[in-house]
Design a protein around this motif. Structure first.
Motif, PDB file in Angstrom:
ATOM      1  N   LEU A  15       9.323 -36.994 -19.142  1.00 56.59           N
ATOM      2  CA  LEU A  15       9.863 -35.758 -19.700  1.00 56.59           C
ATOM      3  C   LEU A  15       9.824 -35.737 -21.224  1.00 56.59           C
ATOM      4  O   LEU A  15       9.932 -34.667 -21.830  1.00 56.59           O
ATOM      5  N   LEU A  18       7.616 -33.345 -23.304  1.00 63.50           N
ATOM      6  CA  LEU A  18       8.008 -31.982 -23.651  1.00 63.50           C
ATOM      7  C   LEU A  18       8.224 -31.830 -25.158  1.00 63.50           C
ATOM      8  O   LEU A  18       8.003 -30.747 -25.717  1.00 63.50           O
ATOM      9  N   LYS A  19       8.631 -32.894 -25.823  1.00 61.81           N
ATOM     10  CA  LYS A  19       8.847 -32.828 -27.272  1.00 61.81           C
ATOM     11  C   LYS A  19       7.545 -32.546 -28.012  1.00 61.81           C
ATOM     12  O   LYS A  19       7.536 -31.834 -29.021  1.00 61.81           O
ATOM     13  N   ASP A  21       4.903 -31.076 -26.464  1.00 60.52           N
ATOM     14  CA  ASP A  21       4.419 -29.778 -25.968  1.00 60.52           C
ATOM     15  C   ASP A  21       5.059 -28.612 -26.718  1.00 60.52           C
ATOM     16  O   ASP A  21       4.425 -27.576 -26.931  1.00 60.52           O
ATOM     17  N   TYR A 289       8.069 -32.611 -14.290  1.00 61.20           N
ATOM     18  CA  TYR A 289       7.478 -32.169 -15.558  1.00 61.20           C
ATOM     19  C   TYR A 289       6.537 -30.990 -15.338  1.00 61.20           C
ATOM     20  O   TYR A 289       6.508 -30.037 -16.133  1.00 61.20           O
ATOM     21  N   LYS A 293       7.451 -27.535 -17.551  1.00 57.64           N
ATOM     22  CA  LYS A 293       6.613 -27.080 -18.668  1.00 57.64           C
ATOM     23  C   LYS A 293       6.242 -25.596 -18.569  1.00 57.64           C
ATOM     24  O   LYS A 293       6.468 -24.832 -19.524  1.00 57.64           O
ATOM     25  N   ILE A 296       9.306 -23.336 -19.187  1.00 57.28           N
ATOM     26  CA  ILE A 296       9.706 -23.248 -20.595  1.00 57.28           C
ATOM     27  C   ILE A 296       8.774 -22.295 -21.339  1.00 57.28           C
ATOM     28  O   ILE A 296       9.214 -21.466 -22.149  1.00 57.28           O
TER      29      ILE A 296
END
Length: 315
Positions: A15, A18-19, A21, A289, A293, A296
């Motif tokens: 996960l 995500l930072k 992305d 994930y 993604k 979000i």
């Protein structure tokens, strides 16, 4: 924007991508429950397995919760609705490994492996203790043709099974020979060799599978419940199993979990009990994930989120 991830039950590493992305979003990974309650105060989004009333009461800006489970019947959904907080589920990410559980159990039942496990425990070999069968050519009834049910139908059909299903609205589904609605399930119980229960827990499905349906099944039928335990009347189930009205019942879920030591179901020799293991998976965070993604991305753009919980349907 701040996204709080309650990381207590996650493998955090997948996960963290995500930072990268979403570099413009503040991600907070928190494992301490007390700190989650503090951090949620100014969070816009919460990602978690479950949350508490205390956390929700402290949420001042929260607009969306992404659940890490497919079922959210244990969530305070009325409270979320009152606070206008969107709830989305992880429906779909379980379809591969949960359908494998069902296939595994059907093949095991066909080969009567459960009897050989008992033989092994008794240090005994009885040649030809049970005839060896196969699932190819057998009729499979799937109660609930969501993402898991459709994937199970696809895989089972490739293995030579004739697949029939039950859906809220009886519309034709790929790999399923005929679809019935929930008011017309009799054919499934009267004719199928294997029945897999994937029904969600809603007011309409509470104790839906009861004496009426157990009285219909063939004595050679194997039933598997990997939906919700509340969909089955367990008193009627016990009577049906005690009377040998079906060959085998395999359940990963019960009305109350873990199943009480006092439950008479433990004493039966035609039931296999597993402790809600169909859903967990070694690659859970990697699969989750893939759910998080795109949701979000949709949230940022103001687009419709995937797997939005419907309060009226109950899933």
């Amino acid at each position: 924007m701040k996204i709080l991830i309650d990381a207590g039950a996650f493998d955090e590493e997948p996960l963290l991508k995500l930072k990268n992305d979403f570099s413009n979003i503040e991600f907070v990974f928190e494992k301490n429950p007390d700190r989650v309650i503090e951090e949620i105060e100014d969070a816009d989004v919460l990602i978690c397995f479950k949350t508490s009333d205390e956390a929700l009461n402290n949420a001042k800006k929260l607009k969306w919760i992404q659940a890490a489970s497919a079922g959210v019947d244990f969530w305070p959904v009325d409270k979320l609705n009152d606070k206008n907080i969107i709830l989305t589920t992880a429906r779909g990410m379980h379809k591969s490994h949960i359908s494998e559980y069902a296939l595994c159990m059907m093949i095991m039942a066909a080969r009567n492996i459960q009897d050989y496990i008992v033989e092994k425990q008794n240090r005994k070999i009885t040649p030809g203790i049970k005839k060896q069968d196969e699932i190819s050519g057998k009729k499979l009834g799937i109660l609930g043709l969501g993402s898991i049910g459709q994937e199970l139908a696809r895989r089972a059909s490739f293995l030579g099974m004739q697949v029939y299903g039950v859906k809220r609205t009886a519309q034709q589904t790929e790999y399923v020979e005929k679809v019935f609605d929930s008011n017309d399930m009799d054919w499934i119980f009267k004719n199928c060799d294997y029945i897999v229960n994937l029904l969600p827990s809603t007011k309409d499905t509470l104790n839906m599978i009861d004496k009426k349906y157990f009285d219909m099944v063939k004595e050679s039928c194997t039933m598997i419940n990997i939906g919700r335990g509340t969909t089955v009347n367990e008193e009627d189930l016990y009577v049906a199993l005690k009377n040998k009205q079906l060959k085998l019942y395999i359940s990963d879920v019960f009305a109350e979990e873990p199943l009480s030591e006092a439950s008479p179901l433990w004493d039966l020799d035609n039931i296999i009990i597993t402790p809600h293991i169909a859903g967990p998976n070694a690659n859970y965070s990697e699969k989750f994930y893939e759910v998080i993604k795109p949701n979000i991305e949709a949230f940022i753009k103001g687009e419709e989120l995937t797997n939005k919980y419907d309060l009226n349907k109950g899933y």
